[in-house]
Design a protein around this motif. Structure first.
Motif, PDB file in Angstrom:
ATOM      1  N   GLY A  59      39.994  40.139  32.897  1.00  0.00           N
ATOM      2  CA  GLY A  59      40.570  41.296  33.739  1.00  0.00           C
ATOM      3  C   GLY A  59      40.689  40.839  34.964  1.00  0.00           C
ATOM      4  N   GLY A  60      40.966  41.680  35.804  1.00  0.00           N
ATOM      5  CA  GLY A  60      40.974  41.388  37.487  1.00  0.00           C
ATOM      6  C   GLY A  60      42.324  40.799  37.744  1.00  0.00           C
ATOM      7  N   GLY A  61      43.645  40.653  36.901  1.00  0.00           N
ATOM      8  CA  GLY A  61      44.827  40.147  37.216  1.00  0.00           C
ATOM      9  C   GLY A  61      45.493  40.794  38.083  1.00  0.00           C
ATOM     10  N   ARG A  62      45.377  42.323  38.295  1.00  0.00           N
ATOM     11  CA  ARG A  62      46.215  43.295  39.213  1.00  0.00           C
ATOM     12  C   ARG A  62      45.524  43.303  40.472  1.00  0.00           C
ATOM     13  NH1 ARG A  62      46.448  48.620  39.644  1.00  0.00           N
ATOM     14  NH2 ARG A  62      45.040  49.022  37.784  1.00  0.00           N
ATOM     15  N   LYS A  63      46.134  43.539  41.627  1.00  0.00           N
ATOM     16  CA  LYS A  63      45.502  43.669  43.106  1.00  0.00           C
ATOM     17  C   LYS A  63      45.033  45.060  42.701  1.00  0.00           C
ATOM     18  CE  LYS A  63      46.719  43.502  47.768  1.00  0.00           C
ATOM     19  NZ  LYS A  63      45.531  42.607  48.215  1.00  0.00           N
ATOM     20  N   PRO A  64      43.810  45.520  43.148  1.00  0.00           N
ATOM     21  CA  PRO A  64      43.414  47.048  42.885  1.00  0.00           C
ATOM     22  C   PRO A  64      43.947  47.966  43.710  1.00  0.00           C
ATOM     23  CG  PRO A  64      41.641  45.583  44.047  1.00  0.00           C
ATOM     24  CD  PRO A  64      42.697  44.527  43.478  1.00  0.00           C
ATOM     25  N   TRP A  65      44.301  47.708  44.793  1.00  0.00           N
ATOM     26  CA  TRP A  65      45.276  48.746  45.792  1.00  0.00           C
ATOM     27  C   TRP A  65      46.031  47.912  46.703  1.00  0.00           C
ATOM     28  CZ3 TRP A  65      39.919  49.457  45.829  1.00  0.00           C
ATOM     29  CH2 TRP A  65      39.005  49.032  46.699  1.00  0.00           C
ATOM     30  N   ARG A  66      47.138  48.528  47.376  1.00  0.00           N
ATOM     31  CA  ARG A  66      47.999  47.686  48.313  1.00  0.00           C
ATOM     32  C   ARG A  66      47.156  46.908  49.565  1.00  0.00           C
ATOM     33  NH1 ARG A  66      49.633  53.248  49.494  1.00  0.00           N
ATOM     34  NH2 ARG A  66      49.697  53.546  51.720  1.00  0.00           N
ATOM     35  N   GLN A  67      47.800  46.234  49.835  1.00  0.00           N
ATOM     36  CA  GLN A  67      47.198  45.458  51.065  1.00  0.00           C
ATOM     37  C   GLN A  67      46.833  46.140  52.092  1.00  0.00           C
ATOM     38  OE1 GLN A  67      46.049  42.449  50.998  1.00  0.00           O
ATOM     39  NE2 GLN A  67      46.062  41.402  52.746  1.00  0.00           N
ATOM     40  N   LYS A  68      47.685  47.076  52.740  1.00  0.00           N
ATOM     41  CA  LYS A  68      47.564  47.975  53.947  1.00  0.00           C
ATOM     42  C   LYS A  68      47.987  49.379  53.677  1.00  0.00           C
ATOM     43  CE  LYS A  68      49.289  44.335  57.171  1.00  0.00           C
ATOM     44  NZ  LYS A  68      48.170  43.862  57.788  1.00  0.00           N
ATOM     45  N   GLY A  69      47.332  50.214  54.581  1.00  0.00           N
ATOM     46  CA  GLY A  69      47.501  51.620  54.589  1.00  0.00           C
ATOM     47  C   GLY A  69      46.573  52.658  53.742  1.00  0.00           C
ATOM     48  N   THR A  70      45.308  51.895  53.041  1.00  0.00           N
ATOM     49  CA  THR A  70      44.607  52.836  52.091  1.00  0.00           C
ATOM     50  C   THR A  70      43.265  53.105  53.045  1.00  0.00           C
ATOM     51  OG1 THR A  70      43.693  51.095  51.241  1.00  0.00           O
ATOM     52  CG2 THR A  70      45.651  51.740  50.119  1.00  0.00           C
ATOM     53  N   ALA A  73      39.179  47.982  52.526  1.00  0.00           N
ATOM     54  CA  ALA A  73      38.990  46.543  52.881  1.00  0.00           C
ATOM     55  C   ALA A  73      40.251  46.196  51.929  1.00  0.00           C
ATOM     56  CB  ALA A  73      37.730  45.784  52.696  1.00  0.00           C
ATOM     57  N   ARG A  74      40.669  45.039  52.314  1.00  0.00           N
ATOM     58  CA  ARG A  74      41.656  44.361  51.311  1.00  0.00           C
ATOM     59  C   ARG A  74      40.812  43.636  50.250  1.00  0.00           C
ATOM     60  NH1 ARG A  74      43.956  40.417  56.260  1.00  0.00           N
ATOM     61  NH2 ARG A  74      41.584  39.486  56.749  1.00  0.00           N
ATOM     62  N   GLN A  75      41.502  43.707  49.090  1.00  0.00           N
ATOM     63  CA  GLN A  75      40.945  43.110  47.882  1.00  0.00           C
ATOM     64  C   GLN A  75      42.272  42.713  46.981  1.00  0.00           C
ATOM     65  OE1 GLN A  75      37.773  42.952  47.243  1.00  0.00           O
ATOM     66  NE2 GLN A  75      37.048  44.273  49.181  1.00  0.00           N
ATOM     67  N   GLY A  76      41.751  41.398  46.482  1.00  0.00           N
ATOM     68  CA  GLY A  76      42.801  40.821  45.607  1.00  0.00           C
ATOM     69  C   GLY A  76      42.588  40.874  44.226  1.00  0.00           C
ATOM     70  N   SER A  77      41.404  41.110  43.836  1.00  0.00           N
ATOM     71  CA  SER A  77      40.834  41.321  42.199  1.00  0.00           C
ATOM     72  C   SER A  77      39.734  41.990  42.142  1.00  0.00           C
ATOM     73  CB  SER A  77      40.809  39.934  41.628  1.00  0.00           C
ATOM     74  OG  SER A  77      40.274  39.803  40.475  1.00  0.00           O
ATOM     75  N   ILE A  78      39.617  42.752  41.317  1.00  0.00           N
ATOM     76  CA  ILE A  78      38.024  43.379  40.816  1.00  0.00           C
ATOM     77  C   ILE A  78      37.129  42.385  40.222  1.00  0.00           C
ATOM     78  CG2 ILE A  78      39.321  45.740  40.767  1.00  0.00           C
ATOM     79  CD1 ILE A  78      39.068  45.460  37.745  1.00  0.00           C
ATOM     80  N   TRP A  83      32.205  42.102  43.691  1.00  0.00           N
ATOM     81  CA  TRP A  83      32.382  43.428  42.754  1.00  0.00           C
ATOM     82  C   TRP A  83      31.608  43.258  41.695  1.00  0.00           C
ATOM     83  CZ3 TRP A  83      36.474  47.286  42.748  1.00  0.00           C
ATOM     84  CH2 TRP A  83      37.403  47.151  43.695  1.00  0.00           C
ATOM     85  N   ILE A  84      30.860  44.520  41.324  1.00  0.00           N
ATOM     86  CA  ILE A  84      30.290  44.678  40.081  1.00  0.00           C
ATOM     87  C   ILE A  84      31.095  44.282  38.791  1.00  0.00           C
ATOM     88  CG2 ILE A  84      28.984  46.476  38.412  1.00  0.00           C
ATOM     89  CD1 ILE A  84      28.424  48.143  40.752  1.00  0.00           C
ATOM     90  N   LYS A  85      30.331  43.320  38.060  1.00  0.00           N
ATOM     91  CA  LYS A  85      31.024  42.624  36.929  1.00  0.00           C
ATOM     92  C   LYS A  85      32.069  41.816  37.546  1.00  0.00           C
ATOM     93  CE  LYS A  85      30.641  46.805  33.754  1.00  0.00           C
ATOM     94  NZ  LYS A  85      31.659  47.690  32.563  1.00  0.00           N
ATOM     95  N   GLY A  86      31.870  41.069  38.519  1.00  0.00           N
ATOM     96  CA  GLY A  86      32.835  40.140  39.031  1.00  0.00           C
ATOM     97  C   GLY A  86      32.194  38.911  38.685  1.00  0.00           C
ATOM     98  N   GLY A  87      32.887  37.759  39.096  1.00  0.00           N
ATOM     99  CA  GLY A  87      32.424  36.664  38.771  1.00  0.00           C
ATOM    100  C   GLY A  87      31.258  35.963  39.683  1.00  0.00           C
ATOM    101  N   VAL A  88      30.524  34.808  39.204  1.00  0.00           N
ATOM    102  CA  VAL A  88      29.508  34.400  40.074  1.00  0.00           C
ATOM    103  C   VAL A  88      29.824  33.409  40.751  1.00  0.00           C
ATOM    104  CG1 VAL A  88      27.083  33.306  39.840  1.00  0.00           C
ATOM    105  CG2 VAL A  88      27.780  35.235  38.257  1.00  0.00           C
ATOM    106  N   VAL A  89      29.484  33.191  42.260  1.00  0.00           N
ATOM    107  CA  VAL A  89      29.762  32.161  43.088  1.00  0.00           C
ATOM    108  C   VAL A  89      28.960  30.984  42.716  1.00  0.00           C
ATOM    109  CG1 VAL A  89      29.628  31.561  45.383  1.00  0.00           C
ATOM    110  CG2 VAL A  89      30.146  33.996  44.814  1.00  0.00           C
TER     111      VAL A  89
END
Length: 208
Positions: A59-70, A73-78, A83-89
């Motif tokens: 999952g996480g292929g879609r950008k969660p919200w648009r870059q500006k105006g919300t 903070a800008r996010q590219g993937s959930i 993020w919770i349930k995100g990958g491990v560094v």
């Protein structure tokens, strides 16, 4: 040619046995013994830990919200690490810890370890090993008769199920068929107990 006393299970002497110089009177090779022990311990390591990086989490292929105006903070993937349930560094991955040792070196290490045990008086030879009922008390009596107070391993010429059953609850005593003899078990135990038949098998296998 070294010789060693042979005992019965009740601790009484049953004669002596001459040992092969090639197997029980060899030169001490500490470096080979060390290599064999390290190899055994490395091969016992599983190395199976594995977690997912952000590219492997589903999952996480879609950008969660648009870059500006919300206002967020800008996010590219959930599935990013924050993020919770995100990958491990720097996720840990499966690793093969196994090492290899050539056959001749393994044999030389085993012969050296056995010879050192004989020289130090830490090998006990018994004429026969058998129990009637497979009860712990039978092997406990054997352990006491031969003064096997510290960790000891018994190598049998055949895998006697009754002996294995009787010894498995004893803290400082373990049993194995002689075909499974290893450098690690020899050096890790204070005493090595061999049946006469097991000695013969060892000499036939490694005395050539």
């Amino acid at each position: 040619m070294p010789s060693i006393k042979v005992y019965k299970m009740d601790g009484t002497e049953a004669g002596t046995l001459k040992l092969s110089d090639k197997v029980f009177g060899a030169e001490y090779r500490e470096e080979l013994i060390h290599q064999a022990v390290v190899t055994r311990l490395a091969n016992d390591r599983q190395g199976t830990k594995s977690t997912l990086t952000r590219t492997e989490v589903r999952g996480g292929g879609r950008k969660p919200w648009r870059q500006k105006g919300t206002g967020n903070a800008r996010q590219g993937s959930i599935r990013a690490p924050q993020w919770i349930k995100g990958g491990v560094v720097f996720a840990p991955k499966s690793r093969d810890f196994s090492k290899d040792m050539n056959k001749k070196a393994k044999v030389a290490a085993l012969i050296s370890a056995l010879s050192k045990k004989v020289a130090d008086g830490e090998v006990v030879v018994i004429d026969n090993l058998a129990v009637k009922e497979g009860k712990t008390r039978e092997m406990a009596a054997f352990q006491k008769a031969l003064k096997l107070d510290k960790s000891s391993i018994v190598y049998m010429d055949t895998a006697d199920e009754k002996v294995i059953l009787a010894a498995r609850n004893l803290e400082n005593l373990s049993t194995l068929p002689v075909e499974q003899i290893s450098v690690y078990e020899v050096v890790a135990n204070a005493k090595v107990v061999l049946t006469k038949a097991a000695v013969k098998k060892i000499e036939e296998a490694y005395g050539e």
